[in-house]
Design an enzyme around this catalytic site. Structure first.
Site, PDB file in Angstrom:
ATOM      1  N   CYS A 133     -12.355 -27.277 -20.804  1.00 17.39           N
ATOM      2  CA  CYS A 133     -11.731 -27.452 -22.105  1.00 17.39           C
ATOM      3  C   CYS A 133     -11.077 -26.120 -22.445  1.00 17.39           C
ATOM      4  O   CYS A 133     -11.627 -25.062 -22.144  1.00 17.39           O
ATOM      5  CB  CYS A 133     -12.855 -27.796 -23.081  1.00 17.39           C
ATOM      6  N   GLY A 276     -15.381 -43.329 -13.139  1.00 17.59           N
ATOM      7  CA  GLY A 276     -14.421 -43.055 -14.209  1.00 17.59           C
ATOM      8  C   GLY A 276     -13.241 -43.986 -14.206  1.00 17.59           C
ATOM      9  O   GLY A 276     -13.321 -45.134 -14.661  1.00 17.59           O
TER      10      GLY A 276
HETATM   11  C1  FMN Z   1      -8.411 -41.089 -19.566  1.00 15.82           C
HETATM   12  C2  FMN Z   1      -9.429 -40.077 -19.160  1.00 15.82           C
HETATM   13  C3  FMN Z   1     -10.121 -39.365 -20.138  1.00 15.82           C
HETATM   14  C4  FMN Z   1     -11.071 -38.421 -19.777  1.00 15.82           C
HETATM   15  N1  FMN Z   1     -11.755 -37.749 -20.756  1.00 15.82           N
HETATM   16  C5  FMN Z   1     -12.721 -36.868 -20.419  1.00 15.82           C
HETATM   17  C6  FMN Z   1     -13.509 -36.232 -21.407  1.00 15.82           C
HETATM   18  O1  FMN Z   1     -13.355 -36.452 -22.602  1.00 15.82           O
HETATM   19  N2  FMN Z   1     -14.457 -35.355 -21.005  1.00 15.82           N
HETATM   20  C7  FMN Z   1     -14.702 -35.083 -19.686  1.00 15.82           C
HETATM   21  O2  FMN Z   1     -15.594 -34.296 -19.389  1.00 15.82           O
HETATM   22  N3  FMN Z   1     -13.982 -35.694 -18.732  1.00 15.82           N
HETATM   23  C8  FMN Z   1     -13.003 -36.569 -19.056  1.00 15.82           C
HETATM   24  N4  FMN Z   1     -12.292 -37.202 -18.064  1.00 15.82           N
HETATM   25  C9  FMN Z   1     -12.570 -36.884 -16.659  1.00 15.82           C
HETATM   26  C10 FMN Z   1     -13.548 -37.880 -16.048  1.00 15.82           C
HETATM   27  O3  FMN Z   1     -14.799 -37.874 -16.709  1.00 15.82           O
HETATM   28  C11 FMN Z   1     -13.770 -37.582 -14.558  1.00 15.82           C
HETATM   29  O4  FMN Z   1     -14.352 -36.304 -14.417  1.00 15.82           O
HETATM   30  C12 FMN Z   1     -12.479 -37.602 -13.753  1.00 15.82           C
HETATM   31  O5  FMN Z   1     -11.612 -38.590 -14.228  1.00 15.82           O
HETATM   32  C13 FMN Z   1     -12.727 -37.844 -12.264  1.00 15.82           C
HETATM   33  O6  FMN Z   1     -13.393 -39.074 -12.050  1.00 15.82           O
HETATM   34  P1  FMN Z   1     -12.641 -40.464 -11.705  1.00 15.82           P
HETATM   35  O7  FMN Z   1     -11.719 -40.188 -10.573  1.00 15.82           O
HETATM   36  O8  FMN Z   1     -13.743 -41.417 -11.360  1.00 15.82           O
HETATM   37  O9  FMN Z   1     -11.914 -40.854 -12.932  1.00 15.82           O
HETATM   38  C14 FMN Z   1     -11.330 -38.159 -18.404  1.00 15.82           C
HETATM   39  C15 FMN Z   1     -10.639 -38.874 -17.431  1.00 15.82           C
HETATM   40  C16 FMN Z   1      -9.703 -39.825 -17.785  1.00 15.82           C
HETATM   41  C17 FMN Z   1      -8.985 -40.570 -16.706  1.00 15.82           C
END
Ligand code: FMN
Ligand code: FAD
Ligand code: FES
Lengths: 319, 290
Positions: A133, A276
């Site tokens: 962040c 995710g």
């Molecule tokens: C639309 C969106 C919003 C996300 N918001 C957050 C968040 O608020 N906090 C966080 O730690 N990660 C956030 N992420 C990251 C996911 O938690 C994760 O670490 C990342 O997308 C990789 O996993 P994935 O490929 O399964 O999506 C977000 C990802 C996406 C796609």
């Protein structure tokens, strides 16, 4: 029958599958598709001190086997979360792993403190500190890109959380040396690490020849980034096995769509796995991965899920 | 949030309708719950698709029971990868359906005259809305507009259903040359409509709202924002909307919409293909941004 339970420091879960922060809101929406209590844990959308509108739109662009997002941490703020979302998660029997953040180290600590004073704190099985962040005090540089800021944030949050609350620091892969950031977080009192957050990316609309996202750059997620997650988990696990890092549990996240994908992260070293972006493709995905992963573990003849954790390190062919 | 199901559906019919494809999908459970204005989110590209995000389409028709079980109809404009894949499907191909999603068009309590405005494929959800309004005794007129004749959808059905129909095209290839906004004022004067329902491009919805306001009618508009999930978990589909308390929030169009009162949408935030966060929005970024 496979024993799918997993222990992440003092956080003991019936199965190792979770939602990923920001990909499942705060539970109500997915609960229409499956009971969220059937997941090992429910990871909530990162919450900050005050309500946040997030960024303008377009906030997303689809990319090959993935997507870019630039939500800007939209959320209701910790007080509304503690008053409305957390009690609801408790009422349906979900185990909440609450994701928190701040734009300053003090804000992180403040959010942790207000969370801990919530009457619904019983529903919290752990806290995930989203240090991916931007730090306003450091020209918007992401905390997790700098071991010093990471350590400071994690230490302050640790001080404000009740003793015994499991705390995980969520790392970004966009760093030169993820092991040094992992070391800083563990030194500051994190019980474990969540890896990985999104990678910074960008897409250009080839008709308009301008950035697709209103925020110009965004976080890349989805199956496209799974090899990066596997590599990050591998490096940190290897450092632990070699004694360069204290041993601590890892939560794997990045590109998991199926039980087989989850197993890949587990074999690299993850003791739990988050789903995710795949949830956007199929809202039942996190729940289905629970069963699919169990079948994968059984297929390999393991009696316990934990037997598979980090197994690829033992099976690597030596030159 | 209302009831929703996820079903492994099956395409049973696909046919051309001008520039569009009209698809009928067997999706048990969806039709039973659906109301006019709601939409479905379809997975595209099959089980190993590299296009992960669902594509959203207004429900054109919902038939709870039929020879094959409940069906929903959608009208698809082939545009990018996902819509091109959908329009290339053959009968009996599987389609994963999530729906019904979003809030339907609210129906007036009294039998007031209503005008339904559709731009391009935006007319798709208006026909069963018209029937629902007529069942309450409302007089219904329709205004359908598009760039050209082939981009109009459902003119014949409109003439069969509505008490009056006006057609416009940008190039004059059908109906009056011009935009729906050129004719809407007259239609409102003539009918004394209390409610205007609109579905179509954002710029059209904005002018529908302005014209409705000027004629003392309430506008109910179905917006179209880019959606990644359609079910409320990703926060990509937001737009600034002012609530009953006078506070503007970035709200998810997939769960709080897609239908909004036109006068509640902060049209001032939309320009040049992007939507900015108005400065007075709850939690708006201070200078420098999020
Ligand atoms: C639309 C969106 C919003 C996300 N918001 C957050 C968040 O608020 N906090 C966080 O730690 N990660 C956030 N992420 C990251 C996911 O938690 C994760 O670490 C990342 O997308 C990789 O996993 P994935 O490929 O399964 O999506 C977000 C990802 C996406 C796609
Ligand atoms: C509530 C609602 C109702 C809709 N009803 C219809 C309809 O009845 N008929 C019809 O043809 N189209 C409709 N659309 C638009 C349709 O969803 C998009 O045209 C489609 O998703 C684009 O997919 P693609 O693969 O062609 O484009 P791509 O550019 O490959 O899409 C990439 C991503 O962006 C999203 N996206 C791109 N454009 C849009 C858009 N205009 N709206 C929403 N998401 C978008 C897609 O979902 C996908 O996630 C509707 C959209 C919404 C939100
Ligand atoms: S499309 Fe995901 S929240 Fe609306």
């Amino acid at each position: 029958m496979v024993d799918m339970s997993t222990a992440l420091a003092s956080m003991v879960l019936p199965n190792p599958v979770m939602t990923a922060s920001g990909c499942a809101a705060n539970g109500h929406e997915l609960h229409r598709f499956f009971p969220v209590s059937e997941l090992g844990a429910f990871v909530t959308k990162t919450v900050m001190a005050a309500p946040r509108s997030g960024r303008g739109t377009p906030r997303m662009a689809e990319t090959a086997s993935g997507m870019l997002n630039s939500i800007g941490l939209q959320g209701p703020g910790i007080d509304a979360f503690a008053k409305e979302d957390l009690p609801w998660l408790g009422s349906v029997g979900a185990r909440a792993l609450v994701s928190i953040a701040g734009t300053t180290a003090e804000e992180f600590a403040d959010v942790a403190e207000r969370l801990a004073s919530s009457p619904a704190y019983d529903a919290v099985v752990g806290v995930e500190v989203n240090i991916s962040c931007p730090n306003v005090a450091n020209r918007g540089l992401v905390f997790a890109c700098d071991p010093v800021s990471s350590e400071r944030v994690v230490r302050l949050v640790r001080e404000r959380l009740p003793e015994g609350t499991p705390m995980f620091a969520k790392l970004t892969p966009d760093v030169t040396d993820i092991v040094s950031v992992a070391a800083a977080a563990l030194r500051a009192g994190a019980d474990g690490l969540t890896m990985i957050n999104t990678l910074l990316g960008m897409a250009i609309d080839t008709d308009l020849l301008r950035p697709q996202l209103a925020g110009v750059t965004g976080g890349l997620s989805g199956p496209a980034i799974r090899p990066v997650a596997v590599r990050a988990l591998w490096e940190v696990t290897a450092a632990m096995r070699e004694g360069r890092l204290p041993t601590a549990p890892l939560i794997g996240v990045g590109g998991v769509r199926t039980g087989r994908d989850a197993l890949e992260l587990v074999a690299a070293g993850a003791s739990a796995v988050q789903v995710g972006t795949a949830t956007f493709h199929d809202p039942s995905r996190p729940r289905r991965v629970v069963d699919e992963l169990e079948a994968e573990v059984a297929r390999h003849g393991f009696g316990r899920f934990t037997d598979a954790v980090g197994i690829a390190h033992d099976r690597t062919a030596r030159p | 949030m209302s009831g929703v199901v996820q079903v492994a559906g099956e395409l049973i019919a696909t046919r051309r309708a001008g520039a569009y494809h009209h698809l009928t999908i067997v999706s048990p459970g969806v039709a039973e719950l659906a109301r006019p204005g709601q939409f479905v989110a379809l997975a595209v590209g099959g089980a190993t698709s590299a296009n992960l995000l669902r594509r959203c389409f207004s429900i054109h028709r919902a038939k709870p029971s039929g020879t094959y079980g409940g069906t929903v109809d959608v009208v698809v404009a082939a545009h990018g990868a996902g819509t091109t894949w959908l329009t290339g499907l053959r009968p009996h191909d599987p389609v994963d359906v999530v729906g019904p999603l979003g809030r339907p068009f609210p129906l007036p309590a009294d039998a007031v005259p209503c005008v339904l405005v559709g731009g391009g494929y935006g007319s798709a959800p208006l026909f069963w809305l018209a029937e629902a309004l007529q069942a309450r005794g409302c007089q219904v007129e329709m205004v359908l507009g598009a760039a050209s004749d082939d981009r109009l959808f459902g003119v014949v059905e409109a003439r069969r259903t509505a008490d009056g129909v006006v057609v416009t095209t940008d190039d004059g290839s059908a109906g009056r040359r011009g935009w729906v906004s050129d004719v809407l004022g007259d239609v409102l004067d003539r009918t004394g409509a209390g409610v205007v329902y609109g579905c179509g491009p954002m710029a059209m919805l904005r002018s529908v709202t302005e014209i409705a306001d000027a004629h003392g009618a309430v506008a109910q508009v179905a917006v179209e924002e880019s959606m990644a999930c359609g079910v409320g978990v990703c926060m990509t589909c937001v737009l600034p909307v002012t609530g009953n308390d006078g506070v503007t929030r970035m709200v998810r169009s997939c769960v709080e919409g897609p239908v909004f009162r036109g006068d509640r949408v902060r049209w001032d935030a939309f320009a040049d293909g992007v939507c900015r966060v108005p400065a007075d929005t709850l939690g708006a970024p201070s200078a420098g941004g999020h």
